[in-house]
Design an enzyme around this catalytic site. Structure first.
Site, PDB file in Angstrom:
ATOM      1  N   VAL A 104       0.944  -1.236  -0.039  1.00 51.00           N
ATOM      2  CA  VAL A 104      -0.132  -0.013  -0.036  1.00 51.00           C
ATOM      3  C   VAL A 104       0.928   1.198  -0.048  1.00 51.00           C
ATOM      4  CG1 VAL A 104      -1.894  -1.202   1.000  1.00 51.00           C
ATOM      5  CG2 VAL A 104      -0.310  -0.059   2.548  1.00 51.00           C
ATOM      6  N   HIS A 120      -4.499  -4.061  -2.453  1.00 55.12           N
ATOM      7  CA  HIS A 120      -4.906  -3.824  -1.063  1.00 55.12           C
ATOM      8  C   HIS A 120      -4.994  -2.064  -1.094  1.00 55.12           C
ATOM      9  CE1 HIS A 120      -3.118  -7.627   0.614  1.00 55.12           C
ATOM     10  NE2 HIS A 120      -4.406  -7.807  -0.066  1.00 55.12           N
ATOM     11  N   CYS A 151     -17.219  16.862  -1.437  1.00 53.82           N
ATOM     12  CA  CYS A 151     -18.508  17.168  -0.668  1.00 53.82           C
ATOM     13  C   CYS A 151     -18.433  17.543   0.889  1.00 53.82           C
ATOM     14  CB  CYS A 151     -19.161  15.877  -0.696  1.00 53.82           C
ATOM     15  SG  CYS A 151     -18.787  14.543   0.277  1.00 53.82           S
ATOM     16  N   GLY A 188       8.908 -11.434  -2.663  1.00 56.97           N
ATOM     17  CA  GLY A 188       8.789 -10.717  -1.617  1.00 56.97           C
ATOM     18  C   GLY A 188       7.484 -10.883  -1.021  1.00 56.97           C
ATOM     19  N   THR A 189       6.704 -12.081  -0.982  1.00 57.32           N
ATOM     20  CA  THR A 189       5.546 -12.170  -0.552  1.00 57.32           C
ATOM     21  C   THR A 189       5.556 -13.561   0.370  1.00 57.32           C
ATOM     22  OG1 THR A 189       2.950 -12.466  -0.617  1.00 57.32           O
ATOM     23  CG2 THR A 189       4.278 -12.935  -2.625  1.00 57.32           C
ATOM     24  N   SER A 190       4.794 -13.504   1.374  1.00 59.01           N
ATOM     25  CA  SER A 190       5.020 -14.854   2.106  1.00 59.01           C
ATOM     26  C   SER A 190       4.296 -15.966   1.482  1.00 59.01           C
ATOM     27  CB  SER A 190       4.549 -14.526   3.756  1.00 59.01           C
ATOM     28  OG  SER A 190       3.274 -14.135   3.592  1.00 59.01           O
ATOM     29  N   PRO A 215      13.968 -14.308   0.172  1.00 60.99           N
ATOM     30  CA  PRO A 215      15.212 -15.051   0.911  1.00 60.99           C
ATOM     31  C   PRO A 215      14.700 -16.200   1.808  1.00 60.99           C
ATOM     32  CG  PRO A 215      14.598 -12.925   1.925  1.00 60.99           C
ATOM     33  CD  PRO A 215      13.905 -13.276   0.692  1.00 60.99           C
TER      34      PRO A 215
HETATM   35  P1  OAD Z   1       4.529 -10.753   4.769  1.00 58.87           P
HETATM   36  O1  OAD Z   1       5.031  -9.657   5.619  1.00 58.87           O
HETATM   37  O2  OAD Z   1       3.642 -11.771   5.107  1.00 58.87           O
HETATM   38  O3  OAD Z   1       5.920 -11.467   4.120  1.00 58.87           O
HETATM   39  C1  OAD Z   1       6.801 -10.706   3.590  1.00 58.87           C
HETATM   40  C2  OAD Z   1       7.781 -11.772   2.701  1.00 58.87           C
HETATM   41  O4  OAD Z   1       8.964 -11.054   2.309  1.00 58.87           O
HETATM   42  C3  OAD Z   1       8.322 -12.709   3.454  1.00 58.87           C
HETATM   43  O5  OAD Z   1       8.030 -14.198   2.781  1.00 58.87           O
HETATM   44  C4  OAD Z   1      10.036 -12.501   3.582  1.00 58.87           C
HETATM   45  O6  OAD Z   1      10.550 -13.717   3.695  1.00 58.87           O
HETATM   46  C5  OAD Z   1      10.070 -11.746   2.279  1.00 58.87           C
HETATM   47  N1  OAD Z   1      11.283 -10.936   2.365  1.00 58.87           N
HETATM   48  C6  OAD Z   1      11.501 -10.171   3.370  1.00 58.87           C
HETATM   49  N2  OAD Z   1      12.843  -9.356   2.792  1.00 58.87           N
HETATM   50  C7  OAD Z   1      12.895  -9.752   1.659  1.00 58.87           C
HETATM   51  C8  OAD Z   1      13.835  -9.008   0.461  1.00 58.87           C
HETATM   52  N3  OAD Z   1      14.675  -8.198   0.774  1.00 58.87           N
HETATM   53  N4  OAD Z   1      13.542  -9.465  -0.726  1.00 58.87           N
HETATM   54  C9  OAD Z   1      12.516 -10.382  -1.081  1.00 58.87           C
HETATM   55  N5  OAD Z   1      11.647 -10.666  -0.115  1.00 58.87           N
HETATM   56  C10 OAD Z   1      11.716 -10.459   1.125  1.00 58.87           C
HETATM   57  O7  OAD Z   1       3.951  -9.802   3.427  1.00 58.87           O
HETATM   58  P2  OAD Z   1       3.163  -9.961   2.339  1.00 58.87           P
HETATM   59  O8  OAD Z   1       3.168 -11.510   1.388  1.00 58.87           O
HETATM   60  O9  OAD Z   1       3.066  -8.914   1.485  1.00 58.87           O
HETATM   61  O10 OAD Z   1      -2.435  -7.318   3.995  1.00 58.87           O
HETATM   62  O11 OAD Z   1       1.869 -10.004   3.094  1.00 58.87           O
HETATM   63  C11 OAD Z   1       0.407  -9.902   2.362  1.00 58.87           C
HETATM   64  C12 OAD Z   1      -0.478  -9.158   3.185  1.00 58.87           C
HETATM   65  O12 OAD Z   1      -0.768  -9.599   4.441  1.00 58.87           O
HETATM   66  C13 OAD Z   1      -0.102  -7.607   3.381  1.00 58.87           C
HETATM   67  O13 OAD Z   1      -0.298  -6.788   1.953  1.00 58.87           O
HETATM   68  C14 OAD Z   1      -1.084  -7.352   4.396  1.00 58.87           C
HETATM   69  C15 OAD Z   1      -0.849  -8.604   5.293  1.00 58.87           C
HETATM   70  O14 OAD Z   1      -1.644  -8.578   6.040  1.00 58.87           O
HETATM   71  C16 OAD Z   1      -3.345  -6.076   4.178  1.00 58.87           C
HETATM   72  O15 OAD Z   1      -2.723  -5.121   4.531  1.00 58.87           O
HETATM   73  C17 OAD Z   1      -4.581  -6.295   3.843  1.00 58.87           C
END
Ligand code: OAD
Length: 245
Positions: A104, A120, A151, A188-190, A215
């Protein structure tokens, strides 16, 4: 410099339609804390449901806006990192390129990416509670809360809160591009928060090669066709250099 599988280089060079899903890991090297990491200091005593739900906003919009104003300030001070910039560079090489982000913070846009689907929302925008108008700048009512410049109604942050649905049109587009591309990246997403986490699996079901950059291992790692372990700010620029020099 990371070593890349030779056939991955060929796939990147030959692809025409590329879809990319990003998560908070892409902003980690810009120093943007995740929602939970930001809950430090004064904010540590609040639960997420006190700060980021429709019920919290109804109960105490002032508190919710204080939290968002604090995070907006942090995000405005952050700068796009080499991962954001490498994605801008990649977009230039493909006739069709869609960046689907769960972030976001608006850093992809600030870096210069063009075709972005924000699943999001965006913390730097607000939305009128009465009329749904999206605004990028606003003022507070005298002694009060952010006010719609059109408004005069109450504004809320233009983000998806816990318990809320994702914007349907954006989600439909994300679903479409995940199934209609030659190459899909998950960066970079879990890979645990749905519906975004379903997108790479849609690509896999359609025999589209999936590349993960992270990573750490995630539920997707063993199913992805290519795993590129490491920080996105190192791996992505190296990959761009490998393919386009
Ligand atoms: P998470 O915080 O769940 O996961 C972050 C991921 O990034 C993890 O798998 C880390 O290993 C990885 N990571 C950390 N440093 C990194 C780097 N330098 N390069 C690459 N990867 C790296 O975040 P999201 O998957 O984005 O939702 O989480 C999804 C959603 O959950 C978010 O958007 C948020 C949260 O609840 C809302 O706000 C609706």
């Amino acid at each position: 410099m990371p070593q890349f599988p030779p056939d991955l280089r060929e796939i990147l060079a030959g692809a025409r339609r590329v879809s990319v899903l990003t998560g908070s890991g892409v902003s980690a090297e810009s120093g943007v804390p995740t929602f939970r990491e930001a809950q430090t200091g004064l904010w540590a005593r609040y639960h997420p449901e006190d700060l980021a739900t429709p019920a919290a906003f109804e109960r105490n919009p002032g508190l919710v806006w204080e939290w968002y104003a604090w995070r907006q300030d942090m995000i405005r001070q952050a700068q796009p990192n080499p991962a954001h910039l490498a994605l801008v560079e990649m977009e230039r090489h493909y006739p069709s390129f869609t960046l689907i982000t769960q972030n976001v913070d608006g850093l992809h846009e600030r870096a210069g990416s063009q075709n972005i689907l924000e699943l999001h929302g965006n913390i730097l925008r607000a939305r009128c509670v009465q009329e749904g108008t999206i605004v990028a700048s606003w003022q507070n009512a005298v002694g009060g809360l952010p006010q719609c410049p059109h408004c005069g109604g109450l504004l809320r942050p233009d983000v998806v809160w816990f318990g809320e649905a994702l914007p349907q049109e954006t989600l439909d587009l994300a679903w479409h591009v995940a199934q209609n591309c030659d190459l899909f990246f998950s960066i970079g997403t879990s890979s645990v928060v749905h519906p975004a986490a379903s997108l790479p699996y849609l690509a896999l079901q359609n025999q589209i090669p999936v590349v993960e950059i992270n990573p750490h291992e995630t539920p997707l790692t063993r199913q992805a066709d290519y795993q590129l372990p490491g920080p996105a700010g190192v791996v992505l620029p190296a990959l761009v250099k490998e393919v386009w020099g």
